[in-house]
Design an enzyme around this catalytic site. Structure first.
Site, PDB file in Angstrom:
ATOM      1  N   ASP A 192       0.866  -1.156   0.000  1.00 29.84           N
ATOM      2  CA  ASP A 192       0.000   0.000   0.000  1.00 29.84           C
ATOM      3  C   ASP A 192       0.916   1.223   0.000  1.00 29.84           C
ATOM      4  OD1 ASP A 192      -3.237   0.500   1.582  1.00 29.84           O
ATOM      5  OD2 ASP A 192      -2.155   1.684   0.090  1.00 29.84           O
TER       6      ASP A 192
HETATM    7  C1  GLC Z   1      -4.354   4.203  -0.234  1.00 30.86           C
HETATM    8  C2  GLC Z   1      -5.272   3.040  -0.050  1.00 30.86           C
HETATM    9  C3  GLC Z   1      -5.264   2.060  -1.179  1.00 30.86           C
HETATM   10  C4  GLC Z   1      -5.057   2.794  -2.496  1.00 30.86           C
HETATM   11  C5  GLC Z   1      -3.681   3.388  -2.463  1.00 30.86           C
HETATM   12  C6  GLC Z   1      -3.385   4.161  -3.753  1.00 30.86           C
HETATM   13  O1  GLC Z   1      -3.676   4.512   0.936  1.00 30.86           O
HETATM   14  O2  GLC Z   1      -5.149   2.325   1.178  1.00 30.86           O
HETATM   15  O3  GLC Z   1      -6.521   1.367  -1.148  1.00 30.86           O
HETATM   16  O4  GLC Z   1      -5.203   1.892  -3.588  1.00 30.86           O
HETATM   17  O5  GLC Z   1      -3.479   4.244  -1.354  1.00 30.86           O
HETATM   18  O6  GLC Z   1      -4.209   5.255  -3.884  1.00 30.86           O
END
Ligand code: GLC
Length: 731
Positions: free
Chosen positions: A285
Site C-alpha cells: 500500500d
Molecule cells: C491508499 C489506499 C489504497 C489505495 C492506495 C493508492 O492509501 O489504502 O486502497 O489503492 O493508497 O491510492
C-alpha cells in the site's frame, strides 16, 4: 539581517512559484500499449516465463531493483499531492518498472473501487457495498469489464479497485469500498470483478491483504486472531480471487499477529504462494506499506509503491547479504511474468476515448444502482408511488441535491455528469405532479412543505466527511475522533439532525419514505417505526437519481439484499475502536454473532423486500448421505406469487448441527439471483462440493470435513423464518 531575510523570502517565493507552475504540468505518460513493445501476442505461459528469464539475465542489479518499486521520486510524489488536493487536477498514474533498454512496460496503476479514480472524468458506479447488495456476480463482472475498458483508455494497466476486506464492524470508514460482511459473498463478487477487469488485459489488484477492517489507526493497528478465524473468516475470499486468476495483491498497512502485512512472510509467501499457488505479484500500500527493505523483500513483498522509500536500499541489502540476489531474481520474475502475460494477451477490442462514460457505461451504472437498492420496509404497499394519486411530492434533506457519490480518498471518482436524487424524481414525475424541495435546514419550512404534500421523500444519511479513508497517518491515538473528519464512524445511527428531521416530518405527514444514503450499516431502531417505508439507496453513483426514481415510481422492482447485518443496537456488533493500537478479531460478527447470541437483527443479512412476493417449495436434497468428496445437490422451486415481475436472490446456508468443533450456527454457501414473471416458477439448483463445509484444523494444518449432521437452509434472507430446511449427513 533584514536583507538576508528579504532575499531568503524572495528565493523561497520564487521556488514556490516555480514548483506550483511545475505542478500544473501533467506528468509524462508511459505507454502500456502492446503496440509500443516487441512482445509477440499470444505467448504461452512457458514462452512468457522463458522471455522473463532471458530479460532477467540481461539486467544489472540496479535494473532488477527498478522493477521492484514505483518510480515516483519524492518531488514527483509531492507534485501528485499538490495536483490532487490543491490544484484540483485529479490524480496521476503511478508508474513502476519501465525499462526502455529491454523494452519492458511499466506498471501503470490507478484506483479505484467505484470507477477509474480521478484520471479525468470517468464513469462513477455505485460504491462497492452497493454492488455487493446486488448479489449479482454476472453484473459485477460487467462493471469490472467497464472499469477495465476505461482503465485502458486512460493508460492504466494495473487497476487497484479490488477491495474485498471483510466488514467486521460497520463503523469501518472504508466499508463502502467492499462487498459486505460475509466471506462467501465477498469472494464471489470480488472474483467477478477480477474476471471483468482482466477481460481487457488490465491487471487486477485485490486488496488489502489482510484483516484491514479498521481505518483511523490502519497504519499502526495490530490485529490479532487465531488460526481458524484467519483461515475460515478473513482469508477465504482472497483465495477465491487467487483462483479467479488475480494478477496482483496489495498488502494492508496493519499488522497481523504482530507483523506488518508488508513484512508478513506467513501471509505473503507461506499462505499466498506456497499454499494457494498465487503466481502474480504483491505490491505495497502507498508510502507506509513497508518499513524496511530486507524484511519486506524476504517476506515476499515484490513492489514498493508509489516510490522507493525503502527499496532504494535493496542493492545495498544484496551487497551486504541481507537479501540474497536469488530472492531479488524471484521477485523480478514474478513481476515480469505478470506484465508480459497481460501485455501479450490479444485484446478483445480497441480502446478509444468515447468509451469513457459512454452511454453503455452510464446505462450499466444505472442498472447497477437499480439492482443494488434495498427496500427495507414497505408497509401496506406504500411504495411504489402511484402517480395518478400524487399531485404533490415533497423531497426533503440536503443530500437530495448533493453530488454525493462517496468518499473523497483514493476511491474518489469525478463523473462527467450526475443525476441527483431530486433531479431523478423531478424528471420521473413529468408535468402532472408538482415536486417541492426543502433542504430541511429550516424545520418550519420543511414541515410546511411536508404538510401540503401527498407523499414525502425524506433523504438522510452521510457524506464523504462522515465516513471514508483516513489519509493522515499521523493521527494521534489521543486525538478524539471527531465526527466529520472522515475515517471510521464514532456512532452507527444517523446524525442527530437527520433523526430529528425524520421525527418532525413523519409527524407532520406519515406518508413518508426515508431514503438512506451511505456505504455501511446504519442502526435505525430509534426512528424506523415512524415511517411506512425505508429504502437503502447507498452512494448510488452518477445515475443514482434516476435509479431512485425508477424504484420509487415502480418502473423497476427493487431486488437488492443487505450485504451486512443491520442490528437493533450498536452493542450487537463486535467491539471496535477507531484509534486502538491492538484489536482481536474473533470468529463471529454480523449474522454469525447474532446467531451465537440468540439475537435477531433489525434487518438481517441477505434481507430485502420486493414489490412482488415469492414462495419456496419442494426443497429437496439429492442425497441424504454424502462423503467428504461428494457434491451436495439441493433443488428448490421458487414462484413469483405476486402481480409484478421481479428478481429474487435465492440463498443457501449450511447449518452445522453436531459439529465436533465449535462452528457458527449457519454459514452462507451459495446464492443465485433469478428473474421471475408474475406467476412464474423456476427450479433453482445448488451444487456445493462437500469440501466447502470444512473447518481448518490448526494442529493438522489442514482443512477437515467433519462427519455428522448438517442441514441445507434455503430462502431469501439469513433470518431463520425465511429459511426452509433439508437435512443431510456426511460420513
Ligand atoms: C491508499 C489506499 C489504497 C489505495 C492506495 C493508492 O492509501 O489504502 O486502497 O489503492 O493508497 O491510492
Amino acid at each position: 539581517m533584514f536583507r538576508f531575510l528579504k532575499y531568503t523570502f524572495l528565493l523561497l517565493a520564487a521556488v514556490a512559484i516555480v514548483f506550483i507552475a511545475w505542478c500544473y504540468i501533467p506528468p509524462a505518460r508511459q505507454s502500456i500499449e502492446a503496440a509500443d513493445y516487441p512482445w509477440k501476442k499470444g505467448m504461452t505461459a512457458a514462452e512468457v516465463d522463458q522471455t522473463a528469464r532471458e530479460l532477467l539475465s540481461q539486467m544489472t542489479l540496479e535494473e532488477k531493483i527498478d522493477q521492484l518499486h514505483g518510480d515516483q521520486a519524492y518531488p514527483l510524489f509531492l507534485k501528485g499531492i499538490v495536483r490532487w488536493f490543491v490544484l484540483g487536477q485529479g490524480r496521476n498514474i503511478a508508474y513502476a518498472g519501465r525499462n526502455d533498454r529491454l523494452h519492458i512496460p511499466p506498471l501503470g496503476a490507478a484506483d479505484g473501487p467505484r470507477g477509474v479514480s480521478l484520471l479525468g472524468k470517468t464513469t462513477c458506479f455505485p460504491v462497492t457495498m452497493a454492488r455487493g447488495a446486488s448479489w449479482d456476480p454476472a453484473l459485477e463482472r460487467r462493471v469490472g469489464a467497464a472499469m477495465g475498458i476505461e482503465s485502458r483508455v486512460r493508460g492504466v494497466n494495473y487497476n487497484l479497485g479490488g477491495c474485498i476486506n471483510l466488514l467486521r464492524n460497520p463503523a469501518w470508514g472504508r466499508a463502502q469500498e467492499t462487498y459486505g460482511e460475509d466471506p462467501w459473498l465477498l469472494g464471489e463478487m470480488g472474483a467477478a470483478w477480477v474476471r471483468g477487469v482482466q477481460q481487457h488485459n488490465v491487471m487486477a489488484c485485490v486488496k488489502h491483504f489482510a484483516l484491514n477492517s479498521l481505518e483511523n489507526n490502519r497504519f499502526k493497528v495490530n490485529v490479532t486472531t487465531d488460526e481458524r478465524t484467519l483461515r475460515e473468516v478473513y482469508l477465504p475470499h482472497f483465495k477465491k480471487c487467487v483462483d479467479a486468476g488475480a494478477a496482483s495483491f496489495m498488502s494492508a498497512y496493519n499488522q497481523v499477529n504482530g507483523e506488518y502485512c508488508g513484512h508478513n512472510r506467513y501471509l505473503l509467501t507461506d499462505i499466498l504462494r506456497q499454499e494457494w499457488g498465487f503466481q502474480g505479484f504483491v505490491s505495497s500500500d502507498w508510502i507506509y506499506g513497508i518499513y524496511a527493505a530486507s524484511p519486506a523483500a524476504n517476506a515476499g513483498m515484490d513492489v514498493e509503491m508509489p516510490l522507493p522509500r525503502h527499496y532504494s536500499d535493496l542493492a545495498q541489502a544484496v551487497r551486504e547479504g541481507r537479501v540474497a540476489e536469488k530472492t531479488i531474481d524471484e521477485m523480478v520474475l514474478r513481476v515480469l511474468r505478470t506484465k508480459l502475460w497481460f501485455i501479450t494477451r490479444p485484446d478483445p477490442q480497441a480502446y478509444t476515448p468515447d468509451m469513457v462514460a459512454s452511454p453503455q457505461h452510464r446505462a450499466l451504472a444505472l442498472e447497477s444502482a437499480e439492482k443494488s437498492m434495498v427496500l427495507l420496509k414497505n408497509e401496506a404497499g406504500f411504495l411504489p408511488f402511484q402517480p395518478a394519486k400524487l399531485k404533490k411530492i415533497a423531497v426533503i434533506g440536503p443530500l437530495a441535491t448533493a453530488e454525493n457519490t462517496g468518499d473523497h480518498g483514493s476511491s474518489a471518482v469525478k463523473p462527467p455528469t450526475l443525476v441527483t436524487l431530486l433531479e431523478g424524481i423531478q424528471t420521473a414525475v413529468g408535468a402532472g405532479v408538482e415536486v417541492i424541495y426543502e433542504p430541511g435546514i429550516n424545520a418550519q419550512k420543511a414541515a410546511a412543505a411536508a404538510g401540503q404534500a401527498d407523499a414525502v421523500v425524506l433523504v438522510a444519511g452521510y457524506r464523504y466527511n462522515d465516513e471514508g479513508e483516513n489519509l493522515s497517518p499521523f493521527r494521534d491515538a489521543n486525538d478524539p475522533v471527531k465526527w466529520g473528519s472522515g475515517g471510521d464512524r464514532i456512532f452507527l445511527r444517523l446524525r442527530e439532525d437527520d433523526e430529528v428531521r425524520i421525527q418532525t416530518i413523519s409527524a407532520v405527514n406519515p406518508r413518508t419514505v426515508v431514503v438512506v444514503v451511505g456505504g455501511s450499516a446504519i442502526v435505525m431502531d430509534s426512528w424506523q417505526s415512524q415511517v411506512p417505508a425505508i429504502l437503502m439507496a447507498w452512494y448510488p453513483g452518477m445515475e443514482g437519481g434516476t435509479a431512485l426514481a425508477n424504484i420509487l415510481f415502480g418502473k423497476v422492482n427493487p431486488s437488492g439484499k443487505l450485504p451486512f447485518t443491520i442490528a437493533h443496537s450498536e452493542a450487537d456488533y463486535p467491539w471496535f475502536s477507531p484509534m486502538t493500537d491492538t484489536i482481536t478479531y474473533g470468529p463471529y460478527h454480523g449474522y454469525t454473532l447474532l446467531d451465537k447470541k440468540g439475537k435477531t437483527a433489525a434487518f438481517p443479512f441477505g434481507f430485502g423486500l420486493s414489490y412482488t412476493t415469492f414462495s419456496y417449495s419442494k426443497l429437496t436434497g439429492a442425497k441424504p448421505v454424502l462423503s467428504p468428496t461428494d457434491t451436495l445437490q439441493v433443488l428448490v422451486n421458487v414462484t413469483n406469487t405476486g402481480q409484478s415481475a421481479g428478481e429474487e436472490v435465492v440463498q443457501l446456508y449450511i447449518g452445522f448441527e453436531n459439529s465436533p468443533v465449535e462452528r457458527p450456527k449457519k454459514l452462507l454457501r451459495g446464492f443465485e439471483k433469478i428473474g421471475l414473471q408474475a406467476g412464474e416458477t423456476k427450479v433453482v439448483r445448488f451444487q456445493l462440493p462437500v469440501r466447502e463445509l470444512a473447518y481448518y484444523d490448526p494442529t493438522q494444518k489442514k482443512w477437515v470435513v467433519a462427519p455428522g449432521r448438517y442441514a441445507a437452509l434455503v430462502g431469501n434472507s439469513s433470518r431463520d423464518e425465511d429459511l426452509q430446511r433439508t437435512p443431510f449427513e456426511v460420513r
